[in-house]
Each structure stands twice: as structure tokens, then as C-alpha cells.
Enzyme design. Structure first.
Site, mmCIF file in Angstrom:
data_model
loop_
_atom_site.group_PDB
_atom_site.id
_atom_site.type_symbol
_atom_site.label_atom_id
_atom_site.label_comp_id
_atom_site.label_asym_id
_atom_site.label_seq_id
_atom_site.Cartn_x
_atom_site.Cartn_y
_atom_site.Cartn_z
ATOM 1 C CG ASP A 99 56.305 28.666 51.644
ATOM 2 O OD1 ASP A 99 56.728 28.744 50.601
ATOM 3 O OD2 ASP A 99 54.957 29.030 51.792
ATOM 4 C CG ASP A 197 57.837 31.112 46.908
ATOM 5 O OD1 ASP A 197 56.825 31.517 46.916
ATOM 6 O OD2 ASP A 197 58.651 32.046 46.641
ATOM 7 C CD GLU A 254 53.941 30.206 43.973
ATOM 8 O OE1 GLU A 254 53.345 31.165 44.139
ATOM 9 O OE2 GLU A 254 55.396 30.449 44.156
ATOM 10 C CG HIS A 327 50.127 33.908 50.578
ATOM 11 N ND1 HIS A 327 50.347 32.523 49.982
ATOM 12 C CD2 HIS A 327 51.362 34.407 50.239
ATOM 13 C CE1 HIS A 327 51.504 32.516 49.455
ATOM 14 N NE2 HIS A 327 52.070 33.607 49.504
ATOM 15 C CG ASP A 328 50.914 34.992 46.570
ATOM 16 O OD1 ASP A 328 51.275 35.775 47.393
ATOM 17 O OD2 ASP A 328 51.528 33.916 45.927
HETATM 18 O O1 TEU Z 1 54.455 33.778 44.612
HETATM 19 C C1 TEU Z 1 55.049 33.787 43.368
HETATM 20 C C2 TEU Z 1 54.414 34.719 42.411
HETATM 21 O O2 TEU Z 1 54.801 34.842 41.228
HETATM 22 C C3 TEU Z 1 53.653 35.841 43.093
HETATM 23 O O3 TEU Z 1 54.378 36.836 42.946
HETATM 24 C C4 TEU Z 1 52.087 35.852 42.255
HETATM 25 O O4 TEU Z 1 52.248 35.684 40.999
HETATM 26 C C5 TEU Z 1 51.732 37.298 42.644
HETATM 27 O O5 TEU Z 1 51.453 37.589 43.874
HETATM 28 C C6 TEU Z 1 50.531 37.260 41.647
HETATM 29 O O6 TEU Z 1 50.888 38.802 41.248
HETATM 30 C C7 TEU Z 1 55.273 33.511 45.509
HETATM 31 C C8 TEU Z 1 54.866 33.734 46.966
HETATM 32 O O7 TEU Z 1 53.585 32.950 47.240
HETATM 33 C C9 TEU Z 1 54.453 35.046 46.993
HETATM 34 O O8 TEU Z 1 53.866 35.487 48.432
HETATM 35 C C10 TEU Z 1 55.660 35.753 47.058
HETATM 36 O O9 TEU Z 1 55.704 37.011 47.273
HETATM 37 C C11 TEU Z 1 56.614 35.417 45.845
HETATM 38 O O10 TEU Z 1 56.793 33.898 45.549
HETATM 39 C C12 TEU Z 1 58.232 35.658 46.208
HETATM 40 O O11 TEU Z 1 58.937 34.928 46.980
#
Ligand code: TEU
Ligand code: CA
Length: 553
Positions: A99, A197, A254, A327-328
Site C-alpha cells: 500500500d 491510496d 484507488e 477493508h472499507d
Molecule cells: O480510502 C479512501 C476513502 O475515500 C475511504 O475513506 C472510503 O471512501 C470510505 O472508507 C468509505 O466511506 C482509503 C483507504 O482505503 C481507507 O482505509 C483510508 O481510511 C483512507 O483512504 C485514508 O487513507
């Protein structure tokens, strides 16, 4: 296909280290724990591991807040253990993608500690500092304003995520060089790529105009002011030229707020930016409006239309990444399937629907055994910063406790983050200690040991889909066409080359569906079954959550 395009033939498996496997009983997953499961991953058959951040971090956002890019977080292990993991993967002919979190750092990173000291500190311009009358109305994606006052110098810094995740200023060429050098450090170790990210956030409109509404969730409506900003293609091309093009690696960006038109630019090989991106569009279709916490049931034709748009837009000069989970996101079997009586069958159907598309599939840990969403009784059992901040904010806005909990059960990120369920012993065999986030109580029934014992399990179904990708060229190369676009129950599509076809039929409902389309019935009569999830096919009929793939030569 060029040797360099190995990622077009690969299946990626994402590991969220905190929740995968705890080797030393402190309740937190770790790198040694991953090493212990390498043979398992090989058995599943995946080609690439994407490892969520393992860097030194105060863990405000579970490692997406990095304090030191070139050090391993102590609770996860050390650099020697990391090297062992990389070696272990390479020995088994698997690759490792790390990542890359460079839209922001932790506020405890030494760049930020310097930057906040004084207005003339050499690191001041590594971040965005503004006076009170220069800041705008942006909201943080994790609630509250995106600008935070720092008493020391009396100015505000920008943080699109938590207060402990200040945004880096990519306008500064010195910052960019530091990032590139850090990337080379990892690539020189032999890693095989980066998952980047929120990489389309790195170029911003530095005039910081107000957004239409003060809500950080609304990526699209903020125009191109904080995502897909004015210099984004230049920055990605520079990163490619200076770093990634010098190695045989894969890159996946992403990109919340990226449309298919944006993606055609980002992923066109001629532009030398990234190999593929993660879209958010199909994950936003079960939200009412732009806020993910406002719930709405998924309407299948919307999902089909959107996923098909991505399939078609990138099939000539680009590439798709395919995912249901990370994971989100909440667990897909609870989201678009049925996590009770038809859990196994619907998980297999969802897997079929995704893995037969054109692109690189991603499997998120636990998806391959059909792990489900979790319903903790009290908010105290939740850990995710996004969830906890949202609860507080919505409570203040007058939402009821019950409705907020309903949103958390449906969309909260901790759904994906409960510990991996290895077996039916205490804490699902994840840890001998107290897990950092409670285990999903369904582990007694849903666990890895159970899955490996049962030849009809979701695990073996995924294993087979991965094998099929290796032996059936058309899965990688064939073009895509949606069938029955208006049908509200069946997701049907075909993949085609000049002399071959696949017809994919998936029933997304609990009811039996009859296929009346003459063309489809004719096609499937000529074909043989490549894969299916319910024994004893009845031609022209799809039982609840049934999926069938026909191959026509
Ligand atoms: O996620 C990007 C992001 O916009 C997320 O906040 C996502 O939209 C959200 O979880 C849904 O509401 C990335 C990573 O995958 C996430 O785990 C991180 O928290 C975020 O960036 C900040 O680094
Ligand atoms: Ca541990």
C-alpha cells in the site's frame, strides 16, 4: 500478451494485517502470522498479495496514517520479518504489492512535526497551510471540517481524512522526490507493485474554492477541486517515469470520484500512469444520495448498468480491477447476497458474476469463506474512526441511535475488519489473547477449517474460479456485452472473441427465474457448462442465487 502484463492474468488477495492472524497472542495480527498462512494462500491459488499498510504508525486510521514510511510498525514485526514474508511469497511464486499512502501522512511523521514548527521551516511547504480567511468549506471524509487550526503558528492545515492525517502538498517538487525515493526503497527490496491510496486526491485546486456543500463524502460534486485535480495526470506520469516504469511491477490506483472517462485516461497504457484503478461507483449504488450512511436497497439494473459501463469503457485501451470487497466495504454476501440460509450459494453466485468479467479480480480476506457482516450491540465494540466520528456527528444532528446503528450494521468498515475466522476454537483461532476488535460470533459455523473440510465450500469454488482463469484464455481476453439489461433479477452477460463465447447467468434473487430470451436459450443449447453453483442444471431455469457459465466454441 507482453510479459510485463502479468497482472492481467493474476488474481489478487488483500490482507488487512491487523485482522489476519496473530502469531504472538497480543490480540493484533502481525507479519509472522501472515508467514504462517503462506501455504494456505498458495493452496487458494492467488498470484499476488496486496498488503494493507504495515508501516510505523500511531494507528489513528489503522496504518493509513504513516509515521515512518521505511520502518515496520512494531506490533506487526520488523524489517527482517518483512523480508522473510517477501522471500516466502517469492519462493512460492507469489508476488507482493504494498500500500502506498502518499496523499497524507500521520501528524507524527517527521515532515509534519517540522512543518508545524514555524512558517519558515524547510518542511512548511510539504503540507497545505492557510490563514483563517483563506480556508474553504470542505468537510473531512471522517466528519467535521477539513481544516484544523494549529496554535503554534496560528494557521490551518488541510486534512481530507482525520486530523491526524494532514494532506501532503504535491505542488512541492522536493516532496515529490522524497516520495519517489521512498518508493524506490521498497521496489529495490523486490516488491512487485503498489496499491495507491486515494491517489487521485494528490492534485488539488490550491485556490481552495468552496465546495457546493460542506460534506467530504461528496467527491463528484466537488468538481475537480480535490479529486482528479488540475495536475493529476502530470503527477502520475512523473511518478511512472521516475519510478515505476523502471521496474516490472503492477500499479493500481484507488480513485474515489473517478468516472469511466477519467479511467480511460488513467489506465490507457499509452499515457503511462497506472495499470488499473479501483472505481467506487458500483459501491455507491446502495446509498440514497451521495452520503454512504443514507441507506437504499440495491436495484439490480443500476448495478448491471454501472458495471457494464466500466467493462465496456476500458476493454480496448485500459484495464479494470474487479472487486466486491475490501477493508472499507461491508461483506458482499450480506450486502448483495443472502447471509443466512443461502449464504454459501449466494456467495458463489457473486464470485462467479465478478470473476467472469474482464479485469483483475481482487479477493478480500475472508471473502473466500463467505464471512458476513457483524452486528455488535453497543458502539463500544466498534473501533473504526470513520464510524465513531460519524456516530457523534449524526447524534448531534438529531438522528436516532437506532437509525445510526442500522447504518453502521449495513455500511460500517468494521464489518470487513473483524478477525479472520480460522476455526471454531475461542476467538476463531485468530488469537490466543483478546482480539483488538471482537470476532464475529458466527465463527463457530463460518470458518476456514470447516471450509477446507467440505468439498462444496465457497473456498473450493473460489479455488476453481482462479484455476479456470489460468486455463480459459477468453476470461482474460474476451470482450464484454450485457444481456437482458432491464431484467431486475438476472445479471446476464457474455464474453466473446472471434471464435468463442461465454454466457454468464446469475440469479440475484431468492426466487426461481425462468429465462425466456430466445437468443440466450439458443446459445446455451450449443454450449457446455464451464462452472455452476447448484448441482443438476435445469436448462432455461435459474434457481435462487444460481449461477451458470456456458462456454460456446
Ligand atoms: O480510502 C479512501 C476513502 O475515500 C475511504 O475513506 C472510503 O471512501 C470510505 O472508507 C468509505 O466511506 C482509503 C483507504 O482505503 C481507507 O482505509 C483510508 O481510511 C483512507 O483512504 C485514508 O487513507
Ligand atoms: Ca500479534
Amino acid at each position: 500478451m507482453k510479459e510485463k502484463d502479468w497482472w492481467k492474468k493474476s488474481v489478487v488477495y488483500q490482507i488487512y494485517p491487523k485482522s489476519f492472524n496473530d502469531s504472538n497472542g497480543d490480540g493484533v495480527g502481525d507479519i509472522q502470522g501472515i508467514i504462517e498462512k503462506l501455504d494456505y494462500l498458495k493452496e487458494l491459488g492467488v498470484d499476488v498479495i496486496w498488503l494493507s499498510p504495515v508501516y510505523d504508525s500511531p494507528q489513528d486510521d489503522n496504518g493509513y496514517d504513516i509515521r515512518d514510511y521505511q520502518k515496520i510498525y512494531e506490533e506487526y514485526g520488523d524489517m527482517a520479518t518483512f523480508d522473510q514474508l517477501l522471500q516466502g511469497l517469492h519462493d512460492r511464486e507469489m508476488k507482493l504489492v504494498m500500500d502506498l499512502v502518499v496523499n497524507h501522512t500521520s501528524d507524527e511523521h517527521k515532515w509534519f512535526e517540522e512543518s508545524r514548527k514555524s512558517k519558515d521551516n524547510p518542511y512548511r511547504d510539504y503540507y497545505f497551510w492557510r490563514e483563517e480567511n483563506e480556508i474553504n468549506n470542505w468537510g473531512s471524509i471522517f466528519s467535521g471540517p477539513a481544516w484544523e487550526l494549529d496554535e503554534k503558528t496560528g494557521e490551518y492545515y488541510l486534512h481530507l481524512f482525520s486530523k491526524k492525517q494532514p494532506d501532503l502538498n504535491w505542488e512541492n517538487p522536493k516532496l515529490r522526490q522524497d516520495v519517489y525515493n521512498m518508493m524506490k526503497f521498497w521496489l529495490d527490496k523486490g516488491i512487485d507493485g503498489f496499491r495507491m491510496d486515494v491517489i487521485n486526491f494528490i492534485s488539488k485546486n490550491t485556490d481552495f474554492p468552496d465546495g457546493p456543500v460542506p460534506d467530504g463524502q461528496i467527491y463528484g460534486d466537488a468538481g475537480n477541486d480535490f479529486c482528479n485535480g488540475p495536475r493529476i495526470h502530470e503527477f502520475l506520469q512523473e511518478m511512472n517515469q521516475e519510478v515505476t516504469s523502471k521496474y516490472d511491477v503492477m500499479t493500481v490506483g484507488e480513485m474515489p470520484g473517478a468516472s469511466t472517462t477519467d479511467a480511460q485516461i488513467y489506465t490507457n497504457p499509452a499515457n503511462n500512469e497506472v495499470d488499473m484503478i479501483f472505481t467506487f461507483e458500483h459501491m455507491n449504488l446502495d446509498s440514497d444520495g451521495d452520503n454512504k450512511w443514507d441507506l437504499k436497497p440495491i436495484y439490480l439494473p443500476d448495478l448491471k448498468e454501472n458495471m457494464s459501463e466500466w467493462q465496456v469503457a476500458l476493454q480496448e485501451n485500459g484495464w479494470n480491477s474487479l472487486y466486491w470487497n475490501n477493508h472499507d466495504q461491508p461483506r458482499i454476501v450480506s450486502r448483495f447476497g443472502n447471509d443466512n440460509r443461502l449464504r454459501v450459494r449466494s456467495a458463489k453466485m457473486l464470485a462467479t458474476c465478478l470473476h467472469m468479467m474482464k479485469g483483475t479480480p481482487y479477493i478480500y480476506q475472508g471473502e473466500e469463506i463467505g464471512m458476513t457482516n457483524v452486528h455488535f450491540e453497543t458502539l463500544d465494540d466498534y473501533r473504526d474512526i470513520e464510524t465513531l466520528n460519524m456516530y457523534k456527528e449524526r447524534k448531534e444532528q438529531g438522528h436516532s441511535h437506532e437509525s445510526i446503528m442500522q447504518s453502521i450494521y449495513t455500511k460500517g468498515r468494521d464489518n470487513a475488519r473483524t478477525p479472520y475466522q480460522w476455526d471454531n476454537s475461542e476467538n476463531a483461532g485468530f488469537t490466543t489473547g483478546t482480539p483488538w476488535l471482537k470476532v464475529n460470533p458466527r465463527y463457530t459455523e463460518i470458518n476456514n477449517e470447516e471450509a477446507l473440510k467440505n468439498p462444496d465450500s465457497i473456498f473450493y469454488y473460489y479455488q476453481n474460479l482462479i484455476k479456470l482463469r489460468k486455463t480459459t484464455e477468453i476470461i482474460t481476453t474476451g470482450n464484454y456485452r450485457l444481456l437482458l439489461p432491464k431484467d431486475e433479477a438476472i445479471f446476464a452477460y457474455e464474453r466473446y472473441t472471434e471464435n468463442e463465447k461465454l454466457v454468464v447467468l446469475c440469479n440475484f434473487t431468492e426466487e426461481e427465474q425462468v429465462i425466456s430470451d430466445e437468443n440466450i436459450l439458443n446459445e446455451i443449447q450449443k454450449g457446455s457448462v464451464l462452472v455452476n453453483n447448484v448441482p443438476n442444471i435445469i436448462e432455461g431455469t435459474l434457481r435462487p442465487y444460481e449461477a451458470i457459465v456456458y462456454q460456446i466454441k
